[in-house]
Design an enzyme around this catalytic site. Structure first.
Site, short mmCIF file in Angstrom:
data_model
loop_
_atom_site.label_atom_id
_atom_site.label_comp_id
_atom_site.label_asym_id
_atom_site.label_seq_id
_atom_site.Cartn_x
_atom_site.Cartn_y
_atom_site.Cartn_z
N CYS A 116 0.91 -1.25 0.02
CA CYS A 116 -0.13 -0.08 -0.21
C CYS A 116 0.99 1.25 0.05
CB CYS A 116 -0.88 0.08 1.14
SG CYS A 116 -2.03 -1.27 1.27
N HIS A 256 -3.31 7.39 2.66
CA HIS A 256 -3.96 5.85 1.89
C HIS A 256 -5.14 5.65 2.72
CE1 HIS A 256 -3.97 1.67 1.01
NE2 HIS A 256 -3.74 1.32 2.25
N ASN A 286 -10.21 -0.05 -0.19
CA ASN A 286 -9.07 -0.09 -0.12
C ASN A 286 -8.47 -0.54 -1.45
OD1 ASN A 286 -6.16 -0.47 0.15
ND2 ASN A 286 -6.22 -1.37 2.05
O1 UT7 Z 1 -3.96 -1.18 3.36
C1 UT7 Z 1 -3.08 -2.18 4.19
C2 UT7 Z 1 -3.01 -2.21 5.37
N1 UT7 Z 1 -4.40 -2.69 6.13
C3 UT7 Z 1 -4.59 -2.14 6.93
O2 UT7 Z 1 -4.42 -1.06 7.64
C4 UT7 Z 1 -5.80 -2.82 7.64
C5 UT7 Z 1 -5.91 -2.69 9.31
N2 UT7 Z 1 -6.91 -3.43 9.65
C6 UT7 Z 1 -8.34 -2.92 9.85
O3 UT7 Z 1 -8.55 -2.29 9.25
C7 UT7 Z 1 -9.17 -3.69 10.87
O4 UT7 Z 1 -8.41 -4.51 11.77
C8 UT7 Z 1 -10.23 -4.74 10.09
C9 UT7 Z 1 -11.06 -3.91 9.40
C10 UT7 Z 1 -9.62 -5.87 9.28
C11 UT7 Z 1 -10.81 -5.42 11.22
O5 UT7 Z 1 -11.56 -4.51 12.26
P1 UT7 Z 1 -11.38 -4.70 13.70
O6 UT7 Z 1 -12.01 -3.60 14.41
O7 UT7 Z 1 -9.76 -4.81 14.23
O8 UT7 Z 1 -11.94 -6.09 14.24
P2 UT7 Z 1 -11.32 -7.54 14.52
O9 UT7 Z 1 -10.25 -8.07 13.56
O10 UT7 Z 1 -10.75 -7.15 16.03
O11 UT7 Z 1 -12.71 -8.43 14.78
C12 UT7 Z 1 -13.30 -7.90 15.47
C13 UT7 Z 1 -14.68 -8.86 15.73
C14 UT7 Z 1 -14.48 -10.30 15.68
O12 UT7 Z 1 -15.28 -11.17 16.31
P3 UT7 Z 1 -15.02 -11.68 17.91
O13 UT7 Z 1 -13.87 -12.41 17.96
O14 UT7 Z 1 -15.09 -10.25 18.59
O15 UT7 Z 1 -16.38 -12.47 17.93
C15 UT7 Z 1 -14.16 -10.83 14.07
O16 UT7 Z 1 -14.42 -12.13 13.70
O17 UT7 Z 1 -15.40 -8.67 14.34
C16 UT7 Z 1 -15.34 -9.95 13.72
N3 UT7 Z 1 -15.57 -9.73 12.41
C17 UT7 Z 1 -16.44 -9.29 11.43
N4 UT7 Z 1 -17.97 -9.19 11.96
C18 UT7 Z 1 -18.60 -9.07 11.13
C19 UT7 Z 1 -14.53 -9.60 11.23
N5 UT7 Z 1 -14.64 -9.44 10.33
C20 UT7 Z 1 -15.99 -9.22 10.03
C21 UT7 Z 1 -17.07 -8.75 9.27
N6 UT7 Z 1 -18.25 -8.80 9.67
N7 UT7 Z 1 -16.69 -8.68 7.77
#
Ligand code: UT7
Length: 334
Positions: A116, A256, A286
């Protein structure tokens, strides 16, 4: 040697027509519109779904428009750098494909892969050729067809990424505009948190690797999120401080577009009003190397000659950085 500053003298972008909305994704994986919007800021993304089309087909219309807008003949271009993580093929470079499709015959071209942050790495690399007087007209493309490496059964990644890209023209500055400073950094130990497992030399494609869905993006989102906020904020802060800039001096922050919460946290860290932050993640998601040029393209009419811009990115690698530039022109129709 007298160094010439490099200025962006034109910008163009392109996204496919086809939209993939949050509602579409609700039918594909266990997710919902509210979760996606509140956790990422994304409503929809564009997907290049025509068979046989790749990243060069995203770049070509953008470059054609750029040549038109800057009144440049293809033969005048000296160099084309393409920042991409989804090249048309493993080799040759997508830059070569773009040049051939457009008839850019007198230029050499190559790709840069820094995930990215690739567009910023490429912009800074290109600026050095201008500063040293080596070349006069360089096109820097940032484009990705992320849908080609996304697992649409994985709700943690498929909701984030989209296809799109843009291109800028870099030329020697005629005044005090142009690229002033940059901080580019990387840390390979971050490679375990955002990567594509198979398809490279360590694990070439096999029936097993395809069946295991290893040719798609794997991400440990929460870890990447924390590293993104920390390093993006820090590089922006440092590039501003060493150029004696406060948040009042900055007209626009062009980040970004990975996650709206990352963008807001970085802007808050440098004390920047949200009105000065370019955000279009809700429409495109993204697009990896495409995000910054797509933002520059959409914000072009708002920029005034002499505006101080900070560009910032964080991505796989890990790679990250910030660029400080003074915008070079008032948009023709502004
Ligand atoms: O561009 C390259 C660099 N990339 C980035 O900068 C991306 C960085 N990361 C992010 O943007 C975020 O971490 C994500 C959008 C990928 C995820 O958001 P988050 O707030 O960090 O969620 P998490 O991974 O901590 O997951 C929280 C919960 C989990 O459930 P439990 O374990 O709390 O029950 C996940 O399983 O949300 C769940 N979850 C979802 N729920 C509904 C993960 N993806 C989804 C989804 N829909 N699509």
């Amino acid at each position: 040697m007298q160094l010439k500053r490099a200025a962006i003298t034109g910008i163009a972008g392109w996204v496919p027509e086809n939209r993939l909305t949050n509602q579409d994704l609700e039918k594909m994986v266990d997710t919902n519109d509210e979760w996606i919007r509140t956790r990422t800021g994304i409503n929809e993304r564009r997907i290049l779904n025509e068979k046989g089309k790749g990243t060069s087909d995203i770049a070509v219309p953008a470059v054609l428009d750029l040549l038109k807008k800057t009144n440049t003949a293809p033969e005048e271009v000296d160099l084309l750098i393409c920042a991409t993580s989804t090249p048309d093929m493993q080799f040759p470079a997508t830059a070569n494909v773009i040049c051939d499709k457009i008839g850019i015959k007198n230029a050499f071209g190559y790709d840069i892969n820094a995930a990215c942050s690739g567009f910023l790495y490429s912009l800074v690399t290109a600026s050095k050729f201008i500063e040293t007087g080596t070349y006069k007209k360089i096109i820097v493309v940032g484009a990705d067809k992320m849908s080609s490496i996304i697992n649409y059964q994985d709700r943690t990644t498929c909701i984030i990424f989209g296809d799109g890209g843009g291109a800028v023209m870099l030329e020697p500055s005629k005044d005090d505009s142009g690229i002033y400073d940059s901080i580019l950094e990387s840390d390979g130990s971050g490679r375990h948190y955002l990567f594509q497992k198979s398809g490279g030399s360590v694990s070439p494609a096999t029936p097993e690797s395809v069946a295991a869905r290893e040719h798609f993006v794997t991400q440990e989102g929460a870890h990447v999120f924390k590293a993104a906020v920390k390093n993006l904020s820090s590089s922006m802060d440092r590039v501003m401080k060493r150029n004696n800039l406060t948040s009042d001096d900055i007209a626009w922050f062009i980040p970004h577009q990975a996650n709206l919460r990352i963008i807001k946290a970085a802007a808050a860290y440098i004390g920047l009003d949200e009105k000065k932050v370019a955000v279009n993640i809700s429409k495109y998601g993204n697009t990896t190397n495409g995000t910054i040029p797509l933002c520059l393209w959409e914000w072009e009419s708002k920029f005034k000659k002499g505006d101080n811009l900070i560009l910032g990115a964080f991505g796989g690698g890990f790679t990250w950085g910030a660029v400080y530039l003074k915008w070079a022109y008032d948009a023709p129709n502004s």
